[in-house]
Every structure is written in structure tokens, then in C-alpha cells.
Design an enzyme around this catalytic site. Structure first.
Site, mmCIF file in Angstrom:
data_model
loop_
_atom_site.group_PDB
_atom_site.id
_atom_site.type_symbol
_atom_site.label_atom_id
_atom_site.label_comp_id
_atom_site.label_asym_id
_atom_site.label_seq_id
_atom_site.Cartn_x
_atom_site.Cartn_y
_atom_site.Cartn_z
ATOM 1 N N LYS A 80 58.599 8.098 85.027
ATOM 2 C CA LYS A 80 59.668 8.104 86.040
ATOM 3 C C LYS A 80 59.232 7.265 87.244
ATOM 4 O O LYS A 80 58.067 7.352 87.665
ATOM 5 C CB LYS A 80 59.952 9.546 86.452
ATOM 6 C CG LYS A 80 61.176 9.740 87.332
ATOM 7 C CD LYS A 80 61.398 11.230 87.605
ATOM 8 C CE LYS A 80 62.646 11.496 88.422
ATOM 9 N NZ LYS A 80 62.878 12.948 88.643
ATOM 10 N N SER A 155 67.528 14.310 87.652
ATOM 11 C CA SER A 155 67.357 12.944 88.061
ATOM 12 C C SER A 155 66.481 12.113 87.123
ATOM 13 O O SER A 155 66.491 10.891 87.229
ATOM 14 C CB SER A 155 66.749 12.911 89.462
ATOM 15 O OG SER A 155 65.457 13.486 89.456
ATOM 16 N N SER A 179 65.270 18.538 87.261
ATOM 17 C CA SER A 179 65.363 17.123 86.882
ATOM 18 C C SER A 179 64.675 16.706 85.591
ATOM 19 O O SER A 179 64.941 15.617 85.095
ATOM 20 C CB SER A 179 64.848 16.245 88.018
ATOM 21 O OG SER A 179 65.857 16.090 88.966
HETATM 22 N N1 GLN Z 1 69.753 18.009 90.961
HETATM 23 C C1 GLN Z 1 68.787 18.592 91.833
HETATM 24 C C2 GLN Z 1 68.787 17.896 93.152
HETATM 25 O O1 GLN Z 1 69.504 16.968 93.295
HETATM 26 C C3 GLN Z 1 67.420 18.547 91.209
HETATM 27 C C4 GLN Z 1 66.732 17.257 91.393
HETATM 28 C C5 GLN Z 1 65.315 17.265 90.894
HETATM 29 O O2 GLN Z 1 64.877 18.189 90.209
HETATM 30 N N2 GLN Z 1 64.558 16.274 91.306
HETATM 31 O O3 GLN Z 1 68.128 18.251 94.060
#
Ligand code: GLN
Length: 482
Positions: A80, A155, A179
Site C-alpha cells: 500500500k 482504503s 481498510s
Molecule cells: N473507512 C475508514 C475511514 O475512512 C477506515 C479507513 C482505514 O481503515 N484506513 O476512516
């Protein structure tokens, strides 16, 4: 002969070490595959072609010379793009870091490379990991390999999509509120968020430190274990890591697992998703001595509000460092005005990131700190107490990873609240620090559904046993047509 890019991590390492095929051959096949499917999927921000080939050749040489090539010899991993890779751009899918080339490797990257793995590229994400769809990326949206008109989740959407689309064997994502698990569920791959402190965050660009962990993604439970065994364990560069170096195995088949099906997660889910999860529970009950009961986690109703309060608060403070200003004593050029300079520098953030910084600054402000931030912290303790009590009765808790099926690109992008709601089942594990993973559970209307399995702190082995038991019995793993 089967295409080398379809093999799992164990098979790749074994094949390379026994010289059944070379790492170079395998990497070339993957690069060809990437060239073919990337125009459709857009999983990568950067493909690391040249270095990947060089590294593959070096692994092959080691094997020929009879040296140790490592547990993951030759295995291609996508990383990532918020995890630092020495000499390879790490952009966080943000204009702010568009040109950032880290001078060091994150601990997880170093450990993977020391074990013979090859970074094949940097995976797309929502800007600074803020989002659930990978639509908030400076690099453009990643598309779901099962239906390219739909989101891959986020994400870590690039990570999950690259694994599902056979563009790499395994991947690293980060999970602050789901994410790793959300895109794993939407793309029908395995994704694991470990207990807080199991894996070093050194070299992970911070979003919300008290919630997040790096986690592996792969096409099988065994892939997740192969990566976990290399990256887990104490790191002197991250003092939040727990001691020791645990290892996991899928050798012993666990019998008589006590499973709790979280009622609140099922009730909140799309009926098509709930149906697949009920079937998954039945599959588990069909295994030797396993039992499954309804379990209740009442304070889950406060989880999302708590998560978005804490995550944005931490984000607002973490992201304050991107100010384009470094040290000095009144070096201001003629006509310099701090406010306009700062505003200009900060305009390099995208809309969603700005929204989080504003919300986070608000919940931390003096008049509101007690009303929001402190309350949100209390919810963490409440949830943890409830979960601890449940884990006295159950070895694992299950439910859907995502309450809905992968939706169309653009469908929720204009409505932040709708977008935040999809995280309802995943944030609990981050708020409490407990481990959770998503395994492919099946399909509804041709779209993937993920089964979330949660366990008590540092009980990754039990969680993996349940995941493996389910995977072996349900046999849902397959790859999309691309
Ligand atoms: N969708 C969640 C957020 O926007 C989780 C994101 C993540 O785990 N990095 O904060």
C-alpha cells in the site's frame, strides 16, 4: 503448466527454491499480467518493474549458489502506498506527497525483503487511507476486478484488487477502521487486521495511530499466515509493539470451536449479505464439534460515532506536519504572510482529507473536547468490556465484514455520512485493538461477500483456525474473469 501468477505464496517459494521455475520467470509472468489488466483495474500507483526483475535474479542466484533464499523466496508483494519503501515513491495517493521518495524501508517491508519477497509495486488507496472505496485517490479510482463498474472497497483497494486480479501473490495494507478487511471482502480475498501491537507501524504514514495496524492480504488463509509469520513481532523502532516473535500454523485442525454470530451485525446487513453469512455459519456448525449461537454486542450502536471522532482527532494532529515549513529563524521573504502561505500549502489536500482535519480539530477544541473526544474514548472501554465478556463464552465472533455488496463507483461519493456508515462492522476491532479478518464467504448477485471473524487479543491462532476450517469446508475461492 499452470500460470505461475495463480500460485499461492507457499507454492511460489517452494517452486523457486526447488528450481522448478525461476523467480525471474514468475516475475515476468506477473509483469505481463499487470500490463494486461491494469488498464481495467488501476490497482497500482507505481509498478516496480526494473527493481523487481533485478531482485528476482538475485534470488535465483542465491538458490543456484545453495544459499538460504528465505521463507518467501521470490514471492511478489504489492505494498500500500502509505507504507515507506526505500527509493520507491510513497505518495499516500495525495498531491501533498506526490514526489516523496522515502530514504528508508518500513520494518514490514524490510522483513519481507529479508525473507526473499519482492516488492512488485505500490498499491492505490484513498488519500492518506481515509475512505472506504479508493475513490479519494489522486491516482484515480481502483476498480473492482469482479465488476469494474463497482468500487473495490478501501482504503487498501489497490492491495485487494491487485491480489484478486492475480497481479501479485500477496499484499500489505493498513487497517485503521477496516481498510484491509473492507476491500478484502469486496474483492473476495483474505485480509487480516492483527491485534494492536502485533505488527510494527514503523514506516507507516500515520492516519490515526491508536487505531491502526498493518495487515496482510492474500487469496488464501495460508497466504495470510505466510506473510504474518514474517512481519509479526516486536520492533525496537515501534514501542507500541508487544514483545516476542509469535508464529502461526494451520497444521492442527481445531475441533469444537464455539462461535458467536453477532446479532447486531446481521440485523444491519443487506438481506442478500445476511443470507450468505447465515449459510457460512451453517457451514461452520457442520464441522467437528463446532457450535454457533446468537451473540449480542449492544454498544456497537456507539461504535461509528466514536470511531469517526477519534480517527479524525488523531488525523488532524498527524496531518499538521504537512505545512511546507521546516525550522529556521525568520527566513520570510519580502511580503510573506503566514496565513496565506499556510492556506496555500494546505490546499494540496483533497476534499475528504480537509473534511477530516476540520472535524478532528473541532472535536478536540476546548469547548467540545469533553463532549465528543472524551466520550468517544469511553466508548472504547465499554466495547472492550463487552467483547471480553463474549470471548469468555466464544472462541470467535462472526458476522458480515461489510453490511452491503460492492456498490457502483460514484454512488456514495457525495454523501460522507452514507460513506462512513459502511464501516459499522469493522471499526469495533480497531476501537478495541482486537484482531479481525475477512475471508471470502460466497457471492450474492455475482458479487463477493466476506465473512468477518474476530477473536480476543493476541488470539490470532484461534481466529486463523476458524478461518481455515471455513475456507476448507466452503471452498469459495476463485478468480474473476478479466
Ligand atoms: N473507512 C475508514 C475511514 O475512512 C477506515 C479507513 C482505514 O481503515 N484506513 O476512516
Amino acid at each position: 503448466m499452470v500460470a505461475l501468477y495463480t500460485l499461492d505464496a507457499g507454492q511460489v517459494a517452494a517452486g523457486v527454491k526447488s528450481r522448478e521455475f525461476s523467480a525471474e520467470e514468475y516475475i515476468y509472468q506477473l509483469l505481463e499480467r499487470i500490463e494486461k489488466v491494469e488498464p481495467k483495474v488501476n490497482a497500482f500507483v507505481t509498478v516496480n518493474n526494473k527493481e523487481a526483475i533485478d531482485r528476482a535474479r538475485a534470488i535465483d542466484k542465491k538458490v543456484r549458489d545453495g544459499e538460504q533464499a528465505g521463507a518467501l523466496a521470490g514471492v511478489a508483494v504489492s505494498v500500500k502506498d502509505n507504507i515507506c519503501t526505500k527509493g520507491i515513491k510513497t505518495t499516500c495517493a495525495s498531491r501533498m506527497l506526490e514526489a516523496y521518495v522515502p530514504p528508508y524501508d518500513a520494518t514490514v517491508v524490510k522483513r519481507l525483503q529479508d525473507a526473499g519477497a519482492i516488492v512488485i509495486g505500490k498499491a492505490n488507496l484513498d488519500e492518506f487511507a481515509m475512505g472506504s472505496t479508493t475513490e479519494f485517490s489522486r491516482h484515480g479510482t481502483t476498480r473492482n476486478p469482479w465488476d469494474i463498474s463497482r468500487v473495490p472497497g478501501g482504503s487498501s483497494g489497490g492491495s485487494a484488487a491487485s491480489v484478486a486480479a492475480l497481479e501479485c501473490t500477496v499484499s500489505l495494507g493498513s487497517d485503521t477502521g477496516g481498510s484491509v478487511r473492507c476491500p478484502a471482502s469486496f474483492c473476495s480475498v483474505v485480509g487480516l487486521k492483527p491485534t494492536y501491537g502485533l505488527i510494527s507501524r514503523y514506516g507507516l504514514v500515520s492516519y490515526a495511530n491508536s487505531l491502526e495496524q498493518i495487515g496482510p492480504l492474500g487469496r488464501t488463509v495460508s497466504d495470510a499466515v505466510s506473510v504474518l509469520n514474517v512481519i509479526a513481532g516486536a520492533d525496537e523502532n515501534d514501542h507500541t509493539t508487544a514483545g516476542g516473535k509469535p508464529t502461526y500454523s494451520l497444521q492442527e485442525r481445531k475441533k469444537g470451536l464455539r462461535v458467536g454470530l453477532v446479532q447486531e451485525f446481521i440485523e444491519g446487513a443487506d438481506p442478500a449479505v445476511a443470507k450468505v453469512i447465515h449459510k457460512a455459519a451453517d457451514t461452520l456448525v457442520g464441522q467437528e464439534g463446532c457450535t454457533c449461537e446468537q451473540a449480542s454486542l449492544a454498544s456497537v450502536q456507539y461504535a461509528l460515532a466514536s470511531y469517526y471522532t477519534i480517527a479524525t482527532a488523531e488525523a488532524s494532529s498527524n496531518l499538521a506536519r504537512y505545512d511546507n515549513v521546516r525550522y529556521g529563524f525568520d527566513l520570510s521573504p519580502e511580503g510573506y504572510e503566514w496565513n496565506s502561505y499556510f492556506a496555500k500549502a494546505r490546499s494540496n489536500f483533497g476534499e475528504e482529507v480537509k473534511r477530516r482535519i476540520i472535524v478532528g480539530s473541532y472535536v478536540l477544541s476546548s469547548g467540545y473536547y469533553g463532549k465528543y473526544y472524551l466520550k468517544a474514548q469511553q466508548v472504547r472501554s465499554l466495547l472492550k468490556r463487552e467483547l471480553k465478556a463474549l470471548f469468555k463464552k466464544y472462541d470467535v465472533l462472526i458476522g458480515p465484514t461489510m453490511p452491503i455488496l460492492p456498490f457502483k463507483i460514484g454512488e456514495k461519493i457525495d454523501d460522507p455520512l452514507k460513506m462512513y456508515l459502511v464501516d459499522i462492522d469493522t471499526v469495533v476491532a480497531n476501537l478495541t485493538g482486537m484482531p479481525a479478518m475477512s475471508v471470502p464467504a460466497g457471492f450474492a448477485d455475482g458479487l463477493p461477500v466476506g465473512l468477518q471473524i474476530m477473536a480476543d487479543e493476541f488470539q490470532e491462532q484461534t481466529m486463523l483456525d476458524a478461518a481455515y476450517l471455513f475456507e476448507q469446508a466452503a471452498k469459495v475461492q476463485r478468480s474473476p474473469e478479466l
